[in-house]
Design an enzyme around this catalytic site. Structure first.
Site, PDB file in Angstrom:
ATOM      1  N   LYS A  98      -8.122  -5.789   3.657  1.00 41.25           N
ATOM      2  CA  LYS A  98      -7.862  -4.431   3.179  1.00 41.25           C
ATOM      3  C   LYS A  98      -7.970  -3.507   4.392  1.00 41.25           C
ATOM      4  O   LYS A  98      -8.973  -2.824   4.609  1.00 41.25           O
ATOM      5  CB  LYS A  98      -8.879  -4.070   2.094  1.00 41.25           C
TER       6      LYS A  98
HETATM    7  N1  PPE Z   1      -3.227  -5.205  -3.827  1.00 41.60           N
HETATM    8  C1  PPE Z   1      -3.332  -4.163  -2.976  1.00 41.60           C
HETATM    9  C2  PPE Z   1      -2.351  -4.032  -1.886  1.00 41.60           C
HETATM   10  C3  PPE Z   1      -4.388  -3.248  -3.142  1.00 41.60           C
HETATM   11  O1  PPE Z   1      -4.505  -2.242  -2.297  1.00 41.60           O
HETATM   12  C4  PPE Z   1      -5.292  -3.401  -4.218  1.00 41.60           C
HETATM   13  C5  PPE Z   1      -6.385  -2.408  -4.433  1.00 41.60           C
HETATM   14  C6  PPE Z   1      -5.133  -4.524  -5.072  1.00 41.60           C
HETATM   15  C7  PPE Z   1      -4.086  -5.395  -4.840  1.00 41.60           C
HETATM   16  C8  PPE Z   1      -6.116  -4.825  -6.158  1.00 41.60           C
HETATM   17  O2  PPE Z   1      -7.339  -5.237  -5.611  1.00 41.60           O
HETATM   18  P1  PPE Z   1      -8.712  -5.094  -6.392  1.00 41.60           P
HETATM   19  O3  PPE Z   1      -9.063  -3.650  -6.421  1.00 41.60           O
HETATM   20  O4  PPE Z   1      -9.666  -5.915  -5.617  1.00 41.60           O
HETATM   21  O5  PPE Z   1      -8.482  -5.638  -7.750  1.00 41.60           O
HETATM   22  N2  PPE Z   1      -6.036  -1.059  -4.156  1.00 41.60           N
HETATM   23  C9  PPE Z   1      -7.073  -0.062  -4.023  1.00 41.60           C
HETATM   24  C10 PPE Z   1      -6.568   1.208  -3.364  1.00 41.60           C
HETATM   25  C11 PPE Z   1      -5.798   2.186  -4.183  1.00 41.60           C
HETATM   26  C12 PPE Z   1      -5.487   3.462  -3.375  1.00 41.60           C
HETATM   27  O6  PPE Z   1      -4.586   4.216  -3.784  1.00 41.60           O
HETATM   28  O7  PPE Z   1      -6.157   3.728  -2.359  1.00 41.60           O
HETATM   29  C13 PPE Z   1      -7.821   0.150  -5.349  1.00 41.60           C
HETATM   30  O8  PPE Z   1      -7.343  -0.226  -6.402  1.00 41.60           O
HETATM   31  O9  PPE Z   1      -8.932   0.702  -5.278  1.00 41.60           O
END
Ligand code: PPE
Length: 316
Positions: free
Chosen positions: A167
C-alpha cells in the site's frame, strides 16, 4: 472536478493527530516542503475503520492492517522506528483523544527531508496517524442500490515495475488516473485489468462476482492488494456455506455475472449495478451481496460472537 461522495467537508479536522510518537494538535501536524515522500511518493499508508458496538467502540482487524503497513515499508527498505504494538496503541489512542466512537484511521509512514535526490537512503522515517469520521465511501445510495462502474483503459500496475501488494503512496497515481477518468465520464468507480486483460480490482477496492451460486474473486497471484476486507468476505461467505473460488476472469465474465460487488475498508461492501453501461444481474443490489453486506456490518459492529477476535476494543 465535482466531489460526489464527500460526506464531511474538506476543511473538517479532528482536534488531535498522532505524529512521531506523540499526540499533537492537528493544526500543528505539518510537514516541511522538502519531505522526501512528498517529492517521490516513497512511503506507505493504511486505511482502518473503527465501529461502535454493543460492547463499545472497537477497531476492525487492527493487527492485520498494522502488519501490512510494516510489510509495505519493508519492501521499500524504509524502517519504521516503532513496534507493531506501539502503532496499534497509537491508533486506539488517537481515536480516544478525539472522542471518536467510529472513525477512519490513516497511518502514514513517510521519509523526512535530510539528504536530497533519489539516492537519499538514511533520512529519518516519520509516522503519522490521522483520523476522521468517514461516511459511506461510495455514497449511501451506492451501498443500498449499487454503483455504476467503468472498465478502465488504465491497467493496474504490474509487479515488474512496482509493488502492487504494497500500500505504497506513489502507486495511487495509478488508481487516481483510472478514478478521475471514470468519474469524468459519468461513472462512480473504475475497474482495472492487469497486463493480460484479466480483471484485477477497482481503484481502492477488491472485486467479487457471483455466478451460478459461486463467489469468485481474482487470485492473489494477480497484481492486486491483498485486501483485509477481501479476506473477511471470503471467511464470511465460507461460513454461509457458499463456494468461494479465487480465479482469473476477463471482462466478459464480469458483464455476465449475476452479482458484482466491491469491498474495502473505506468502501465496506458496495454492490455494482452497472458496468460499461451493461446492467449486472437485476440492476440493483443482489441477494447474496445483501446477505454478505449484512454479515459484514454485523461483524464490524460486534454482533457476531464467533468473530469478536477481529475487534480491538477501546475506551472513549
Ligand atoms: N485495493 C486497493 C487498491 C486499495 O487501495 C484498497 C483499500 C483495497 C483494495 C481494499 O483493501 P482493504 O482495506 O485491506 O480491504 N483502499 C483504502 C484507501 C481508500 C482511499 O480512498 O484512500 C481503504 O479502503 O481504506
Amino acid at each position: 472536478m465535482t466531489r460526489t461522495f464527500d460526506t464531511v467537508p474538506d476543511s473538517y479536522q479532528v482536534p488531535f493527530t498522532w505524529l512521531d510518537g506523540a499526540i499533537v494538535p492537528t493544526a500543528e501536524a505539518m510537514v516541511p516542503v522538502m519531505t522526501l515522500t512528498l517529492h517521490y511518493g516513497l512511503g506507505a499508508f493504511e486505511g482502518i475503520r473503527s465501529y461502535d458496538g454493543a460492547r463499545g467502540p472497537a477497531v476492525f482487524r487492527l493487527r492485520e492492517h498494522v502488519e501490512r503497513l510494516f510489510r509495505s515499508t519493508a519492501m521499500l527498505r524504509v524502517p519504521i522506528p516503532f513496534t507493531v504494538d506501539a502503532l496499534e496503541a497509537a491508533c486506539t489512542l488517537v481515536l480516544a483523544k478525539n472522542g471518536l466512537r467510529e472513525g477512519y484511521l490513516r497511518p502514514l509512514v513517510f521519509v523526512d527531508d535530510g539528504r536530497r535526490g533519489l539516492g537519499a537512503m538514511n533520512n529519518r522515517t516519520r509516522v503519522a496517524i490521522a483520523t476522521w469520521p468517514w461516511g459511506k465511501y461510495l455514497g449511501e445510495e451506492g451501498v443500498r442500490r449499487g454503483i455504476r462502474a467503468q472498465v478502465s483503459s488504465v491497467s493496474r500496475m504490474n509487479a515488474r515495475s512496482l509493488l502492487p501488494k504494497g500500500k505504497i503512496n506513489g502507486q495511487y497515481v495509478n488508481s487516481i488516473m483510472a478514478k478521475r477518468a471514470a468519474v469524468l465520464a459519468g461513472h462512480d468507480e473504475a475497474i482495472l485489468l492487469d497486463d493480460h486483460g484479466d480483471v484485477a480490482e477497482a481503484t481502492g477496492e477488491n472485486l467479487f462476482l457471483l455466478r451460478n451460486g459461486a463467489v469468485i474473486t481474482p487470485p492473489l497471484s494477480m497484481p492486486i492488494l491483498e485486501g483485509i476486507t477481501r479476506d473477511t468476505v471470503i471467511a464470511l461467505a465460507r461460513g454461509l456455506g457458499l463456494t468461494v473460488r479465487e480465479e482469473r476472469f476477463a471482462r466478459d465474465t464480469l458483464y455476465m455475472a449475476d452479482e458484482v460487488f466491491l469491498c474495502g475498508t473505506a468502501a465496506e461492501i458496495t454492490p455494482v449495478r452497472e458496468i460499461d453501461g451493461i446492467t449486472i444481474g437485476n440492476g440493483s443490489r443482489g441477494p447474496v451481496t445483501e446477505k454478505l453486506q449484512t454479515l459484514y456490518f454485523d461483524a464490524v459492529h460486534g454482533r457476531l460472537p464467533e468473530r469478536t477476535g477481529w475487534l480491538t476494543p477501546y475506551k472513549v
